[in-house]
Design an enzyme around this catalytic site. Structure first.
Site, short mmCIF file in Angstrom:
data_model
loop_
_atom_site.label_atom_id
_atom_site.label_comp_id
_atom_site.label_asym_id
_atom_site.label_seq_id
_atom_site.Cartn_x
_atom_site.Cartn_y
_atom_site.Cartn_z
N THR A 196 36.97 0.95 -3.98
CA THR A 196 36.42 -0.12 -3.15
C THR A 196 37.46 -1.24 -3.09
OG1 THR A 196 34.14 0.41 -3.73
CG2 THR A 196 34.60 -1.89 -3.14
N ARG A 224 22.91 7.05 1.54
CA ARG A 224 22.98 6.26 0.31
C ARG A 224 23.63 4.90 0.58
NH1 ARG A 224 27.65 4.19 -2.96
NH2 ARG A 224 26.82 3.88 -5.06
N GLY A 226 25.12 1.64 -1.53
CA GLY A 226 25.49 1.17 -2.86
C GLY A 226 25.42 -0.33 -2.97
N GLY A 248 33.42 -0.70 -8.78
CA GLY A 248 32.98 0.14 -9.87
C GLY A 248 31.82 1.01 -9.45
N HIS A 249 30.99 1.43 -10.42
CA HIS A 249 29.85 2.28 -10.11
C HIS A 249 28.74 1.45 -9.49
CE1 HIS A 249 26.25 4.84 -11.22
NE2 HIS A 249 26.99 5.61 -10.45
N GLY A 250 28.46 1.74 -8.22
CA GLY A 250 27.55 0.90 -7.45
C GLY A 250 26.17 0.76 -8.03
#
EC number: 3.4.19.5
Length: 339
Positions: A196, A224, A226, A248-250
């Site tokens: 991102t 999806r 995020g 990072g991890h959404g």
């Protein structure tokens, strides 16, 4: 108390309370400032140099807007647009593919003057989602448009529609196919993608803005959404406190509303770096999520922080370009020096 255990890059002091060094330098000397990131995670060795070069180019482009009396919003949109056009990142051109092998992109912008924001989610056939997000902010009364509604709005605004294939790279298709295999390791496949992208800025007038853009999670379900398109998660900007753009991890970022959480800690007196540390540590401990952020406050203090293995970042302030990738790295050069 503010946690100070994570890797630290900041332009001023490392205290966990309000800045004191401004007594030695006027506010005008510290502004403008722009900080960008190209994603947190694990970048393959053969793409490391390209990732670092891209964030430096983006910060130069955005900083030139600030030097030309452009606004903080102009700067962050320009920087993120340049990263969207660089196929080495997971945004715009080069976005990862969903389970069907298609591109669906999210983006957000926020103006700290009025808490105005615009976002788009699950958009297709748009080269620069961050520019569409700005149009949502400027031209509608809504904060976020999604899917076909966002596409209709783009057409109404005269945003050119591009073929989806023009946004798909061979690298993205290779990662998609590899993750479809029955014996694929989802964690390993996610590690191989680029990240991102985002930016935060304070302009010469003291106004603050942020922008974030992403292709999302590799092989995600169709539709999806995020963290990026969600205000307070994928970005937040407030002239009274500062601005944050995360990566990072959404799903983990959404669970802790990471961007707003960092600004909450800053409201309690933490510096940009200490607030980022506190929030990233909490996200890791509470939901097992890793990530990174770029942060700036109204006085021009900035920070690039991450709990992941790497995060490509760059910053420009006082004619100096700062950049790094690994923990402990902080390179500098004159903004006008050739690469």
């Amino acid at each position: 108390m503010c946690n100070t255990n994570l890797f630290s890059i900041t332009s001023l002091n490392r205290c966990n309370c309000l800045i004191t060094s401004l007594s030695r330098a006027s506010l005008a000397d510290m502004l403008p400032v722009l900080v960008v990131h190209g994603g947190a995670g694990h970048i393959p060795k053969k793409r490391v140099q390209l990732s670092c070069a891209g964030v430096r180019a983006a910060v130069r482009g955005g900083y030139s807007k600030l030097q030309g009396q452009g606004s903080a919003m102009d700067a962050v949109v320009e920087a993120v647009t340049l990263l969207e056009n660089d196929h080495h990142y997971n945004a715009g051109l080069g976005s990862v593919l969903n389970i069907k092998g298609e591109v669906e992109m999210d983006a957000i912008v926020m103006d700290g003057r009025y808490l105005a924001s615009g976002a788009v989610s699950a958009v297709r056939k748009v080269a620069n989602p961050v520019q569409l997000a700005r149009l949502v902010m400027d031209k509608t009364s809504h904060l976020c448009l999604t899917g076909e509604g966002a596409s209709q709005f783009a057409r109404a605004m005269g945003v050119p529609e591009v073929p989806e294939e023009s946004l798909i790279t061979e690298y993205a298709r290779m990662r998609w196919k590899k993750n479809l295999a029955a014996d694929a390791n989802p964690v390993e496949c996610q590690m191989g993608k680029m990240g991102t992208v985002g930016a935060v800025a304070v302009d010469a007038e003291g106004n603050i803005a942020c922008a974030t853009s992403t292709g999302g999670m590799l092989n995600k379900m169709e539709g999806r959404v995020g963290d990026t398109a969600c205000i307070g998660c994928g970005g937040y900007a407030d002239n009274r406190v500062g601005a944050v753009s995360p990566t990072g991890h959404g799903e983990a970022i959404m669970k802790v509303t990471l961007a707003r959480l960092i600004l909450f800690h800053m409201e309690q007196g933490c510096s940009a770096e200490a607030a980022a540390d506190e929030a990233l540590a909490y996200m890791k401990e509470r939901v097992g999520g890793l990530g990174g952020v770029v942060v700036v406050d109204p006085q021009g203090e900035w920070s690039a922080r991450f709990s992941s293995l790497q995060m490509a970042w760059a910053a420009a302030q006082q004619q100096t370009l700062h950049y790094g990738l690994y923990a402990g790295e902080h390179f500098t050069q004159n903004i006008d020096d050739p690469y």
